[in-house]
Design an enzyme around this catalytic site. Structure first.
Site, PDB file in Angstrom:
ATOM      1  N   CYS A   1     -19.004  14.400  19.792  1.00 34.88           N
ATOM      2  CA  CYS A   1     -19.153  12.954  19.632  1.00 34.88           C
ATOM      3  C   CYS A   1     -18.224  12.447  18.529  1.00 34.88           C
ATOM      4  CB  CYS A   1     -20.617  12.589  19.375  1.00 34.88           C
ATOM      5  SG  CYS A   1     -20.986  10.855  19.754  1.00 34.88           S
TER       6      CYS A   1
ATOM      7  N   HIS B   1     -23.792  15.390  23.561  1.00 37.93           N
ATOM      8  CA  HIS B   1     -24.790  16.073  22.749  1.00 37.93           C
ATOM      9  C   HIS B   1     -25.648  16.958  23.653  1.00 37.93           C
ATOM     10  CE1 HIS B   1     -24.024  13.693  19.163  1.00 37.93           C
ATOM     11  NE2 HIS B   1     -24.120  12.572  19.873  1.00 37.93           N
TER      12      HIS B   1
END
Length: 502
Positions: free
Chosen positions: A342, A426
């Site tokens: 991310c 994630h």
């Protein structure tokens, strides 16, 4: 028992509210009770995306799993994601609605949210036999009581009995219980049903005289003394609660005989988010995960992870200031593995254009991946499924940055260039087959004789931990008394007069 409820409050942050709530949920569901968790307002950088695309606190997703139900936005209607010491992004019913200063939020916006928060709670109570609510911080934060929508404010509005949890491992738990109760208004005191001691080490009989004295002082019982439980890797809410120096997540299972240990270093960037991504690595036998903030701590690492962050540009500057950026560049040049997730993925790219999160405009990234990132005002919230390294992968996405991949080998939604990988996903390492394939690649690049265990199931390990929480409640709490509280609702105004009061 339709619509029963209980609020688990705490004497402090990190007293154990989240795990006690999860433990009560797991204990109840094993008794055949249809139960759901709830937290009206959560402040956390560890979040999760539900199947309907709503962002909620990861602790509530964990509690939903403990209750064996699918997490929804109803379980955490307000999520605050800090962007600095003074402001947070406000996420309402799973979607961001703006950025507010602490003064702006507590100055009026918070009180406006009480009605929708209570609406979510009532909807859950109409659907489930019981709803176990978690408070935030301490209910005795009297400076914030007027606008409270998560502790005594919601307890009084919904007529919920309150059990206060205290962490005895930190010391001073009797003063915390007494002081918490004494600081409340008489109306709020009337909802405090009793206490629960958490993280006790030693002979509980030595504690009993103190518990009797506490009862004499407050008129309230202690519903249990939970022992200190080692090795619980339950999702944390607000971040690492200890100093990063020496913080280690290590597998409790030894590696196979003759195999090397694999060392993972996680750069502890500012506003680090969803650092739970590395828990699946730590679950592997023979893997040691360490959070670091100095370049020399990367020297012996076989894999370096640059994790998610709520401040990508700020994290990039921090890496450069600390000398970690240069260390990452040296690693990549030497063909040593680096993984960016991310915000960490965005940092590894060529360029970042950010007029949304930091307002910094165009900033050069580390240039380790052929990627350019533009921050969009609309947040991406998704639950993608894909394939990488020949294995099925599931994950979830929470980001404003939109990545344009200009080259390299495809890797989930991102790319790989040599020994450097990057993705917005994630939770991808929780997919067992993919995690093992990834670790084999890392071990080969690092020259290690590390072999991932063929039967490690992160899902099964998580279930075992939730069952341990249920066992703690079942074996060490007065479950009959807790069940009566949940069924009957708020106590009838228990008296409390501090010694010396007129």
């Amino acid at each position: 028992m339709r619509g029963g409820g209980l609020l688990v409050a705490g004497t402090t942050s990190d007293a154990g509210k989240s795990v006690v709530t999860a433990g009560i949920c797991r204990w109840l569901v094993r008794q055949g009770v249809k139960v759901a968790p709830f937290k009206g307002q959560n402040m956390s950088l560890n979040s999760f995306v539900t199947r309907e695309g709503a962002e909620i606190g990861r602790a509530q997703a964990m509690q939903a799993r403990a209750a064996r139900v699918e997490p929804t936005a109803l379980m955490n209607p307000v999520l605050l994601k800090p962007g600095s010491d003074r402001s947070s992004q406000v996420v309402l019913m799973g979607k961001p609605v703006g950025e507010l200063s602490a003064r702006g939020y507590h100055g009026g916006r918070q009180r406006q949210l009480l009605e929708p928060v209570l609406g979510c709670l009532e909807e859950l109570r109409s659907t489930y036999d019981a709803v176990i609510c978690e408070g935030a911080g301490s209910p005795a934060e009297i400076n914030l009581r007027r606008t409270d929508i998560v502790n005594m404010g919601i307890a009084r509005a919904a007529r919920l009995p309150v059990v206060v949890v205290g962490d005895i491992d930190r010391g001073g738990v009797f003063a915390q219980f007494f002081g918490t109760t004494a600081l409340l208004s008489p109306e709020d005191q009337g909802l405090i049903a009793g206490y629960l001691v958490n993280k006790f080490r030693g002979d509980v009989t030595l504690l009993e005289p103190g518990l009797d004295m506490l009862y004499g002082l407050t008129g309230r019982p202690t519903f249990g003394v939970l022992p200190y439980a080692h090795g619980l890797g339950i999702d944390e809410e607000d971040g690492l609660r200890v100093s990063l120096r020496g913080t280690v997540r290590e597998s409790v299972v030894a590696p196979p005989v003759g195999a090397d240990v694999l060392r993972v270093a996680v750069c502890a960037v500012p506003l680090m988010s969803n650092f739970t991504d590395v828990d699946a690595l730590a679950a592997e036998p023979g893997v040691v995960v360490r959070f670091v903030d100095r370049p020399e701590e990367l020297v012996d690492a076989d894999l370096v992870v640059v994790p998610g962050t709520r401040g990508t540009v700020r994290a990039l500057a921090w890496l450069r200031e600390r000398g970690l950026a240069d260390a990452l560049l040296r690693r990549a040049a030497e063909g040593r593995p680096v993984l960016g997730v991310c915000g960490g993925f965005q940092v590894l790219g060529e360029r970042i254009e950010d007029e949304v999160e930091s307002g910094a405009g165009t900033v050069d990234g580390l240039g380790l991946l052929p990627v350019r990132v533009v921050f969009a005002r609309e947040k991406t919230l998704a639950r993608p499924v894909g394939e990488a390294l020949g294995e099925r992968v599931e994950g979830y996405e929470i980001h404003h940055g939109v990545a344009e991949v200009l080259g390299g080998e495809p890797f989930l939604d991102g790319c790989r260039a040599g020994s450097v990988w990057g993705t917005h996903w994630h939770g991808s390492l929780e997919s067992d087959g993919f995690r093992r394939a990834f670790l084999r690649e890392v071990a080969a690049a690092a020259g290690r004789r590390f072999v991932p265990a063929p039967d490690t199931s992160f899902d099964a390990l998580r279930e075992e931990q939730l069952d341990r929480l249920g066992d703690l409640i079942e074996e060490h709490a007065d479950t009959d008394a807790l069940l009566r509280l949940i069924e009957r609702g708020a106590p009838e105004g228990l008296p409390f007069v501090p010694p010396g009061a007129p």
